[in-house]
Scaffold this motif. Structure first.
Motif, mmCIF file in Angstrom:
data_model
loop_
_atom_site.group_PDB
_atom_site.id
_atom_site.type_symbol
_atom_site.label_atom_id
_atom_site.label_comp_id
_atom_site.label_asym_id
_atom_site.label_seq_id
_atom_site.Cartn_x
_atom_site.Cartn_y
_atom_site.Cartn_z
ATOM 1 N N ARG A 43 -21.045 27.519 -6.362
ATOM 2 C CA ARG A 43 -21.758 26.720 -7.344
ATOM 3 C C ARG A 43 -21.400 25.249 -7.266
ATOM 4 O O ARG A 43 -22.147 24.404 -7.696
ATOM 5 N N GLY A 44 -20.242 24.901 -6.778
ATOM 6 C CA GLY A 44 -19.822 23.510 -6.725
ATOM 7 C C GLY A 44 -18.969 23.258 -5.502
ATOM 8 O O GLY A 44 -18.583 24.170 -4.781
ATOM 9 N N ILE A 45 -18.643 22.004 -5.281
ATOM 10 C CA ILE A 45 -17.834 21.637 -4.132
ATOM 11 C C ILE A 45 -16.370 21.836 -4.486
ATOM 12 O O ILE A 45 -15.893 21.344 -5.509
ATOM 13 N N GLU A 46 -15.670 22.542 -3.643
ATOM 14 C CA GLU A 46 -14.248 22.775 -3.836
ATOM 15 C C GLU A 46 -13.518 22.275 -2.596
ATOM 16 O O GLU A 46 -13.926 22.575 -1.482
ATOM 17 N N PRO A 47 -12.435 21.510 -2.776
ATOM 18 C CA PRO A 47 -11.701 21.033 -1.600
ATOM 19 C C PRO A 47 -10.995 22.181 -0.896
ATOM 20 O O PRO A 47 -10.691 23.210 -1.501
ATOM 21 N N SER A 48 -10.715 21.996 0.377
ATOM 22 C CA SER A 48 -10.015 23.006 1.160
ATOM 23 C C SER A 48 -8.600 23.178 0.638
ATOM 24 O O SER A 48 -8.037 22.282 0.023
ATOM 25 N N ALA A 49 -8.018 24.303 0.959
ATOM 26 C CA ALA A 49 -6.641 24.561 0.549
ATOM 27 C C ALA A 49 -5.716 23.583 1.255
ATOM 28 O O ALA A 49 -5.829 23.356 2.455
ATOM 29 N N GLY A 50 -4.816 22.973 0.507
ATOM 30 C CA GLY A 50 -3.862 22.038 1.077
ATOM 31 C C GLY A 50 -4.372 20.616 1.198
ATOM 32 O O GLY A 50 -3.661 19.744 1.704
ATOM 33 N N TRP A 51 -5.585 20.336 0.770
ATOM 34 C CA TRP A 51 -6.144 18.983 0.880
ATOM 35 C C TRP A 51 -5.640 18.119 -0.261
ATOM 36 O O TRP A 51 -5.639 18.528 -1.416
ATOM 37 N N ASN A 52 -5.193 16.929 0.084
ATOM 38 C CA ASN A 52 -4.754 15.960 -0.916
ATOM 39 C C ASN A 52 -5.655 14.743 -0.832
ATOM 40 O O ASN A 52 -5.944 14.259 0.277
ATOM 41 N N PRO A 53 -6.086 14.194 -1.948
ATOM 42 C CA PRO A 53 -6.942 13.011 -1.882
ATOM 43 C C PRO A 53 -6.151 11.812 -1.361
ATOM 44 O O PRO A 53 -4.937 11.730 -1.551
ATOM 45 N N PRO A 54 -6.821 10.896 -0.679
ATOM 46 C CA PRO A 54 -6.110 9.725 -0.170
ATOM 47 C C PRO A 54 -5.651 8.846 -1.334
ATOM 48 O O PRO A 54 -6.233 8.882 -2.416
ATOM 49 N N PRO A 55 -4.615 8.027 -1.109
ATOM 50 C CA PRO A 55 -4.146 7.172 -2.196
ATOM 51 C C PRO A 55 -5.180 6.105 -2.525
ATOM 52 O O PRO A 55 -5.908 5.628 -1.651
ATOM 53 N N LYS A 56 -5.228 5.724 -3.786
ATOM 54 C CA LYS A 56 -6.171 4.695 -4.212
ATOM 55 C C LYS A 56 -5.663 3.335 -3.747
ATOM 56 O O LYS A 56 -4.450 3.098 -3.692
ATOM 57 N N PRO A 57 -6.567 2.427 -3.431
ATOM 58 C CA PRO A 57 -6.118 1.112 -2.969
ATOM 59 C C PRO A 57 -5.488 0.310 -4.104
ATOM 60 O O PRO A 57 -5.852 0.457 -5.266
ATOM 61 N N ASP A 58 -4.556 -0.538 -3.728
ATOM 62 C CA ASP A 58 -3.913 -1.428 -4.693
ATOM 63 C C ASP A 58 -4.840 -2.621 -4.893
ATOM 64 O O ASP A 58 -5.155 -3.348 -3.945
ATOM 65 N N LEU A 59 -5.305 -2.854 -6.106
ATOM 66 C CA LEU A 59 -6.269 -3.914 -6.366
ATOM 67 C C LEU A 59 -5.649 -5.306 -6.281
ATOM 68 O O LEU A 59 -6.367 -6.307 -6.241
ATOM 69 N N MET A 60 -4.325 -5.384 -6.251
ATOM 70 C CA MET A 60 -3.667 -6.679 -6.179
ATOM 71 C C MET A 60 -3.510 -7.174 -4.742
ATOM 72 O O MET A 60 -3.047 -8.278 -4.507
ATOM 73 N N THR A 61 -3.856 -6.372 -3.785
ATOM 74 C CA THR A 61 -3.770 -6.784 -2.387
ATOM 75 C C THR A 61 -5.158 -6.744 -1.776
ATOM 76 O O THR A 61 -6.111 -6.224 -2.349
ATOM 77 N N ARG A 62 -5.273 -7.281 -0.586
ATOM 78 C CA ARG A 62 -6.552 -7.281 0.124
ATOM 79 C C ARG A 62 -6.473 -6.310 1.298
ATOM 80 O O ARG A 62 -6.657 -6.709 2.430
ATOM 81 N N GLY A 63 -6.135 -5.107 1.037
ATOM 82 C CA GLY A 63 -6.105 -4.085 2.084
ATOM 83 C C GLY A 63 -4.880 -4.130 2.968
ATOM 84 O O GLY A 63 -4.913 -3.657 4.085
ATOM 85 N N GLY A 64 -3.800 -4.746 2.522
ATOM 86 C CA GLY A 64 -2.575 -4.763 3.286
ATOM 87 C C GLY A 64 -2.506 -5.878 4.310
ATOM 88 O O GLY A 64 -1.554 -5.953 5.066
ATOM 89 N N ARG A 65 -3.516 -6.727 4.377
ATOM 90 C CA ARG A 65 -3.498 -7.844 5.320
ATOM 91 C C ARG A 65 -2.870 -9.062 4.646
ATOM 92 O O ARG A 65 -2.943 -9.211 3.417
ATOM 93 N N PRO A 66 -2.348 -9.943 5.420
ATOM 94 C CA PRO A 66 -1.832 -11.184 4.809
ATOM 95 C C PRO A 66 -2.976 -12.012 4.222
ATOM 96 O O PRO A 66 -4.107 -11.951 4.724
ATOM 97 N N PRO A 67 -2.708 -12.778 3.181
ATOM 98 C CA PRO A 67 -3.783 -13.563 2.567
ATOM 99 C C PRO A 67 -4.302 -14.664 3.511
ATOM 100 O O PRO A 67 -3.590 -15.143 4.373
ATOM 101 N N ARG A 68 -5.574 -15.003 3.366
ATOM 102 C CA ARG A 68 -6.196 -16.051 4.182
ATOM 103 C C ARG A 68 -5.745 -17.413 3.686
ATOM 104 O O ARG A 68 -5.546 -17.645 2.511
#
Length: 92
Positions: free
Chosen positions: A66-91
């Motif tokens: 009836r609905g979507i169920e994740p596979s056994a052992g699946w973990n969602p990826p970590p959410k991005p940190d909004l205070m950074t720009r994807g881990g790159r140095p600032p421009r």
């Protein structure tokens, strides 16, 4: 009424000659059940039509979930940190 495999085979061939393919299929299935070890009475009462009524919630796109169920052992990826720009140095 006990039918032998030979008499059922003759009836099946007669039904096929008369273009009654549903009856021929039913007789073929009875023959296969009897060859598998069923008695003539068991083979006559068996429902070998292969048809099954659809169940609610089991329709569509070949799934019965009836609905979507994740596979056994699946973990969602970590959410991005909004205070950074994807881990790159600032421009600069």
């Amino acid at each position: 009424m006990t039918d032998t495999i030979d008499s059922l085979r003759e009836q099946m061939e007669e039904a096929a000659r008369a273009l009654d393919f549903e009856e021929a299929r039913r007789l073929r299935d009875r023959i296969n059940l009897m060859r598998g070890g069923a008695t003539a009475g068991e083979a006559e009462q068996a429902d070998a039509s292969g048809l099954a009524r659809q169940r609610p919630g089991a329709m569509g796109l070949g799934t019965n979930k009836r609905g979507i169920e994740p596979s056994a052992g699946w973990n969602p990826p970590p959410k991005p940190d909004l205070m950074t720009r994807g881990g790159r140095p600032p421009r600069r």
